[in-house]
Motif scaffolding. Structure first.
Motif, short mmCIF file in Angstrom:
data_model
loop_
_atom_site.label_atom_id
_atom_site.label_comp_id
_atom_site.label_asym_id
_atom_site.label_seq_id
_atom_site.Cartn_x
_atom_site.Cartn_y
_atom_site.Cartn_z
N ALA A 178 0.07 26.51 23.28
CA ALA A 178 -0.31 27.88 22.94
C ALA A 178 0.84 28.84 23.24
O ALA A 178 1.12 29.76 22.45
CB ALA A 178 -1.56 28.28 23.72
N LEU A 179 1.53 28.63 24.36
CA LEU A 179 2.66 29.50 24.69
C LEU A 179 3.80 29.33 23.69
O LEU A 179 4.45 30.30 23.31
CB LEU A 179 3.15 29.17 26.11
CG LEU A 179 2.23 29.59 27.26
CD1 LEU A 179 2.77 29.07 28.58
CD2 LEU A 179 2.09 31.10 27.30
N ASP A 191 -4.13 22.66 21.80
CA ASP A 191 -5.05 22.07 22.77
C ASP A 191 -4.49 22.08 24.19
O ASP A 191 -4.89 21.29 25.03
CB ASP A 191 -5.39 20.63 22.36
CG ASP A 191 -4.15 19.77 22.20
OD1 ASP A 191 -3.03 20.32 22.30
OD2 ASP A 191 -4.29 18.56 21.97
N GLY A 192 -3.57 22.95 24.47
CA GLY A 192 -3.02 23.06 25.82
C GLY A 192 -2.28 24.36 25.99
O GLY A 192 -1.93 25.04 25.02
N ASN A 231 -1.85 20.28 29.26
CA ASN A 231 -1.28 21.64 29.34
C ASN A 231 0.24 21.64 29.26
O ASN A 231 0.84 22.66 28.93
CB ASN A 231 -1.73 22.32 30.63
CG ASN A 231 -3.20 22.67 30.60
OD1 ASN A 231 -3.77 22.92 29.54
ND2 ASN A 231 -3.83 22.70 31.77
N THR A 232 0.86 20.52 29.61
CA THR A 232 2.32 20.45 29.54
C THR A 232 2.82 19.78 28.27
O THR A 232 4.03 19.64 28.09
CB THR A 232 2.87 19.70 30.76
OG1 THR A 232 2.26 18.40 30.84
CG2 THR A 232 2.59 20.46 32.05
N ALA A 233 1.90 19.37 27.40
CA ALA A 233 2.32 18.76 26.14
C ALA A 233 2.97 19.80 25.25
O ALA A 233 2.54 20.94 25.18
CB ALA A 233 1.11 18.14 25.43
N GLN A 234 4.04 19.41 24.58
CA GLN A 234 4.79 20.33 23.73
C GLN A 234 4.45 20.09 22.27
O GLN A 234 3.91 19.04 21.89
CB GLN A 234 6.29 20.15 23.96
CG GLN A 234 6.72 20.50 25.38
CD GLN A 234 8.21 20.41 25.54
OE1 GLN A 234 8.94 20.06 24.61
NE2 GLN A 234 8.70 20.75 26.73
N LEU A 235 4.78 21.08 21.46
CA LEU A 235 4.53 20.97 20.03
C LEU A 235 5.39 19.85 19.44
O LEU A 235 6.55 19.68 19.82
CB LEU A 235 4.84 22.29 19.33
CG LEU A 235 3.92 23.46 19.68
CD1 LEU A 235 4.45 24.73 19.02
CD2 LEU A 235 2.51 23.19 19.22
#
Length: 267
Positions: free
Chosen positions: A199-200, A194-195, A87-91
């Motif tokens: 998504a944000l 996938d997180g 969930n904390t992975a960035q693009l």
């Protein structure tokens, strides 16, 4: 006497035999009692061992249960950490498009020649300088030479403003393909996010694209309003000039015909 002695000796011998017999029997009973006590002790000891083994088995089973529970807790924690990392992975990369360059092109393309553009901070002052008010025209009516120069300025201003507005509309139309490519990339990233963080971030970039589209639309609408305002200003100034000329004509001194002169028609 001899008979009594014989009888007495026989009695003594019987007692001795009984005593010997009892002595012989007594150890036998004693040995049997001692062996029975040892066997019962062994039985009791074996029972205690079985009880201890049972308790040890129960303790081992409890320890195994505790170990399984601990392993399950560790697995759940690992899943939580995995979710946190996901969930904390960035693009890996951001897609912003050519927003800034497009807006700069939009500003520069409408600011050419003598056009009035929405990006001019002094557009109102320029309009007042190029298109005089009725009061200014009445007090300072242009002559033939100055009116020609003034009309040339009006014409150039309107033509350049119209041309800049049309070029700006054409520019935004030409940018549709690149904008669609950008939005296609963002849609793909949104579908494969996938997180929560990814998504944000995709949502943030889509929102930035919407703001860019609104800025371009504002530029077009502003330039269209500027073009309409310039055209209307030209029309109004033209009417004011005509009115000032009419008033000057009617206010001019009318010279009378000198006496003694007669107007005769020519044949």
């Amino acid at each position: 006497m001899p008979h009594r002695c014989l009888t007495s000796n026989k009695w003594s011998a019987g007692l001795a035999a009984v005593a010997l017999t009892m002595g012989a029997v007594a150890p036998t009973h004693a040995g049997t009692a001692t062996g029975a006590a040892t066997e019962w002790t062994q039985v009791l000891n074996n029972g205690e061992l079985i009880s201890l083994v049972g308790k040890s088995g129960e303790q081992i089973q409890n320890q195994i249960t505790q170990i399984n529970q601990l392993a399950e807790q560790i697995q759940n924690q690992l899943k939580i950490y995995e979710n946190m990392l996901q969930n904390t992975a960035q693009l890996p990369s951001h897609v912003w498009g050519q927003v800034e360059s497009d807006l700069n092109q939009l500003r520069s393309i409408v600011d050419q020649g003598q056009s009035i553009s929405f990006s001019m901070g002094n557009a109102d002052d320029v309009l007042q300088q190029r298109f005089k008010s009725y009061a200014d025209l009445k007090s300072n009516l242009p002559n033939a030479e100055s009116f020609s120069s003034t009309y040339q300025t009006w014409s150039d201003t309107n033509r350049d403003t119209i041309a800049g507005t049309l070029k700006a509309a054409s520019l935004t139309a030409d940018q549709f393909d690149s904008e669609e490519d950008t939005m296609s990339s963002l849609r793909s990233m949104s579908e494969t996010a996938d997180g929560q963080m990814k998504a944000l971030q995709v949502g943030h970039e889509i929102a930035a694209q919407q703001v860019a589209q609104m800025q371009k639309l504002r530029g077009l609408v502003s330039q269209q309003m500027t073009m309409m305002g310039t055209w209307l200003q030209t029309e109004q100034t033209d009417e004011d000039l005509a009115q000032a000329r009419r008033e000057t004509f009617f206010d001019a001194e009318v010279k009378s015909i000198p006496e003694g002169q007669k107007m005769e028609p020519r044949w």
